[in-house]
Write an enzyme that holds these catalytic residues in place. Sequence first.
Site, PDB file in Angstrom:
ATOM      1  N   GLU A  85     -43.786 -25.755   9.423  1.00  0.00           N
ATOM      2  CA  GLU A  85     -44.984 -25.548   8.589  1.00  0.00           C
ATOM      3  C   GLU A  85     -45.607 -24.176   8.856  1.00  0.00           C
ATOM      4  O   GLU A  85     -46.824 -24.021   8.980  1.00  0.00           O
ATOM      5  CB  GLU A  85     -46.008 -26.663   8.822  1.00  0.00           C
ATOM      6  CG  GLU A  85     -45.488 -28.062   8.523  1.00  0.00           C
ATOM      7  CD  GLU A  85     -45.194 -28.332   7.049  1.00  0.00           C
ATOM      8  OE1 GLU A  85     -45.506 -27.484   6.196  1.00  0.00           O
ATOM      9  OE2 GLU A  85     -44.627 -29.403   6.752  1.00  0.00           O
ATOM     10  N   ALA A  86     -44.750 -23.175   8.937  1.00  0.00           N
ATOM     11  CA  ALA A  86     -45.181 -21.823   9.322  1.00  0.00           C
ATOM     12  C   ALA A  86     -46.150 -21.194   8.337  1.00  0.00           C
ATOM     13  O   ALA A  86     -46.857 -20.252   8.687  1.00  0.00           O
ATOM     14  CB  ALA A  86     -43.961 -20.924   9.503  1.00  0.00           C
ATOM     15  N   GLN A  87     -46.203 -21.712   7.120  1.00  0.00           N
ATOM     16  CA  GLN A  87     -47.145 -21.152   6.139  1.00  0.00           C
ATOM     17  C   GLN A  87     -48.594 -21.314   6.570  1.00  0.00           C
ATOM     18  O   GLN A  87     -49.470 -20.581   6.117  1.00  0.00           O
ATOM     19  CB  GLN A  87     -46.938 -21.789   4.753  1.00  0.00           C
ATOM     20  CG  GLN A  87     -47.458 -23.217   4.595  1.00  0.00           C
ATOM     21  CD  GLN A  87     -46.479 -24.278   5.050  1.00  0.00           C
ATOM     22  OE1 GLN A  87     -45.401 -23.961   5.563  1.00  0.00           O
ATOM     23  NE2 GLN A  87     -46.831 -25.541   4.870  1.00  0.00           N
ATOM     24  N   CYS A 142     -35.237 -29.989  -9.132  1.00  0.00           N
ATOM     25  CA  CYS A 142     -36.189 -30.677  -9.999  1.00  0.00           C
ATOM     26  C   CYS A 142     -35.489 -31.902 -10.597  1.00  0.00           C
ATOM     27  O   CYS A 142     -34.257 -32.010 -10.554  1.00  0.00           O
ATOM     28  CB  CYS A 142     -36.622 -29.701 -11.097  1.00  0.00           C
ATOM     29  SG  CYS A 142     -37.765 -30.376 -12.324  1.00  0.00           S
ATOM     30  N   CYS A 179     -39.060 -27.464 -11.158  1.00  0.00           N
ATOM     31  CA  CYS A 179     -38.733 -26.122 -11.621  1.00  0.00           C
ATOM     32  C   CYS A 179     -39.953 -25.590 -12.379  1.00  0.00           C
ATOM     33  O   CYS A 179     -40.834 -26.355 -12.791  1.00  0.00           O
ATOM     34  CB  CYS A 179     -37.495 -26.138 -12.521  1.00  0.00           C
ATOM     35  SG  CYS A 179     -37.745 -26.901 -14.129  1.00  0.00           S
TER      36      CYS A 179
END
Length: 198
Positions: A85-87, A142, A179
């Site tokens: 979860e580096a964001q 998707c 998508c």
Amino acid sequence: MAKLYFKYGAMGSSKSAQALITKFNYEEQGMRCWLIKPATDTRDGADIIRSRIGLECQGDVIAPEDNLGDLYQTAGWCDVIIADEAQFFTPAQIDQLREIVDQADVPVLCFGLRTDFLTHLFPGARRLMEVADSITEIKTICTCGRKAVVNARLDENGRILTEGQQVMLGGNESYTAMCHQCWTRKIQEQAQEQAQEQ
């Protein structure tokens, strides 16, 4: 020569699973891993990293005010750093990971989302896109079969949300990978339905 890696993908693309598999592979070779996650991610418990396929492991929790360089110096024991979860790490913390790579010659593998539910970069992901040595997309699809690139946020009725705070923790009940074509088409359909109801 160690590198800073950013492996990103949409929701459900097996990022956490790959992070945990990577940890297992290093440890199987007798190497020591420092598994970390940002304090923002409390979905599965403060210190638990869990994938949708059931893999899980305990990791060290990093608060926004923590200095990763200082924590690394204190620990000083790992052969690799794996970040899930580096964001959610701050840009400053991404810079600190970059410094660890450069100064300690320790590889850092960051797994996370690139963009939020409105297709805007997370600050930590933006910094990783700017300074990582290697950037790899972990692909998922998707429902139409195209590559999913949008993390669509859903309300309790399954309608796509286009307003709200950037960070809202949730799983399959709150997000779906889509998508861009399906995402925009669904938003347009919802707007038409709402107009007809008025």
